[in-house]
Design an enzyme around this catalytic site. Structure first.
Site: not given
Ligand code: PMP
Length: 286
Positions: A33, A149, A182, A207
Site C-alpha cells: 500500500y 510497504k 522506527e 520503511l
C-alpha cells in the site's frame, strides 16, 4: 455527499464497494500500500510514492496493475470525486483473487486495486503538533523486510494499541540491541546534544519513508547537520528534541518517551521550524 472508492476500474459508493473473500490481500496480507498526503487538493510527493509503490511491487513480484500515468489519473479522480482538499490518499494493490493456496497463482490473476481519499481535520492536526505527542517504546517484533510497504501490519496494530492504552500516540519500535528502528507508522528522529539530526539509515529494518527522504532534501538545503545512524532509547531520552515523520503528519514533535519529557517537554524549536517549511521542498502534483 456520498464518498466513493475506486475498486478495480470502478468508482463506487462505499456501501456498494467490496473485495472478493478469496482476495490474497485478505487471506495472506499478500498486498502492498501507499499513503500520500493531500494538500490544497494536490498530492504531496507523488513521484516518490509511485517509485516506492513500484519498488514494493517488484520485491513481491506483483505486476504493476496499470501504467504510472493511468494510476496517476485514478488517484486524481478519487481526490476530485471525494472533494478532499486536506487529507490522505490510500492506495492498496494485492496479488489478486485465487482459491486459497500459498504459492503465487498463475499470471492470469490480475492484481486488485483499491484507492480511497479521506479528509483530515487540519485544525486538530495543528493542535496535536503544537502540543507534541507522547511515544511508548515497544519491542520490534516485525519481519526481516520492513523496507517493503506491505499491509502485514499486525505488529504495528499491537504496538499502537499498547501505546494508546498508555496515553501515547505512537510506538517506537526497538530492536534486540536496544536501538530504535522506527515508529509503528512513522520514521523516528532525534536532535542530539551537538544539534545534529539523527535518524536510522535505510535498510531492511525500516520503511524508507517518503517524508524522511524529502526532509533529507530540506536538511541539505538548510545546511543542517545530519547523522544517519541508529540511536538507542537511552540516547533518545536525553535528546534535545525528538520527532516523527510520515505522510499523515509530516514533521510531528515528540515531547515524551515512556512518560519521560524530552528536552523541556515542549516541541523543539528545530522540529517546529522543519515542520513549518517542509512543504517548501515537497513536490506538489498538478
Ligand atoms: N515507517 C512505517 C513503518 C510506516 O508505516 C510509515 C508510514 N506509512 C513510515 C515509516 C513513514 O513513511 P512516509 O513518510 O512515506 O509516510
Amino acid at each position: 455527499m456520498t464518498r466513493v472508492v475506486y475498486v478495480n476500474g470502478r468508482y463506487l459508493p462505499y456501501a456498494q464497494a467490496g473485495v472478493n473473500v478469496e482476495d490474497r490481500g485478505f487471506q495472506f496480507a499478500d498486498a502492498i500500500y501507499e499513503v500520500c498526503e493531500i494538500n490544497g487538493g494536490r498530492l504531496v510527493d507523488e513521484t516518490r510514492h509511485m517509485e516506492r509503490l513500484e519498488r514494493s511491487l517488484d520485491a513481491l513480484r506483483i505486476a504493476m496493475p496499470m501504467s504510472r500515468r493511468a494510476l496517476g489519473l485514478v488517484l486524481r479522480e478519487v481526490v476530485r470525486r471525494n472533494r478532499v482538499t486536506t487529507g490522505l490518499l490510500y492506495l492498496q494493490v494485492t496479488r489478486g483473487v485465487a482459491p486459497r493456496d500459498f504459492p503465487f497463482p498463475g499470471d492470469d490473476v490480475a492484481p486488485t486495486v483499491v484507492c480511497l481519499a479521506r479528509r483530515v481535520d487540519d485544525a486538530k492536526r495543528a493542535a496535536r503538533a503544537s502540543a507534541g505527542i507522547a511515544v511508548k517504546t515497544m519491542p520490534d517484533i516485525r519481519w526481516g523486510r520492513c523496507d517493503i510497504k506491505t499491509v502485514m501490519l499486525l505488529p504495528a496494530v499491537l504496538a499502537k494499541e499498547a501505546a494508546a492504552e498508555d496515553g501515547a500516540q505512537e510506538a517506537w519500535l526497538v530492536d534486540s540491541d536496544g536501538f530504535v528502528t522506527e515508529g509503528a507508522s512513522s520514521n523516528a528522529w532525534i536532535v542530539d546534544r551537538s544539534g545534529s539530526l539523527v535518524t536510522r539509515p535505510t535498510g531492511n529494518a525500516i520503511l524508507p519513508g517518503v517524508t524522511r527522504r524529502t526532509l533529507l532534501d530540506l536538511l541539505s538545503r538548510e545546511k543542517i547537520p545530519l547523522l544517519e545512524r541508529a540511536f538507542s532509547v537511552d540516547e533518545a531520552l536525553s535528546a534535545r528534541e525528538a520527532f516523527i515523520t510520515s505522510a499523515s503528519g509530516t514533521v510531528m514533535p515528540v515531547v515524551a518517551i515512556n512518560k519521560v519529557p524530552i528536552g523541556n517537554g515542549h516541541p523543539g524549536e528545530l522540529t517546529l521550524r522543519l515542520r513549518s517549511i517542509f512543504h517548501q521542498v515537497a513536490e506538489l502534483s498538478h
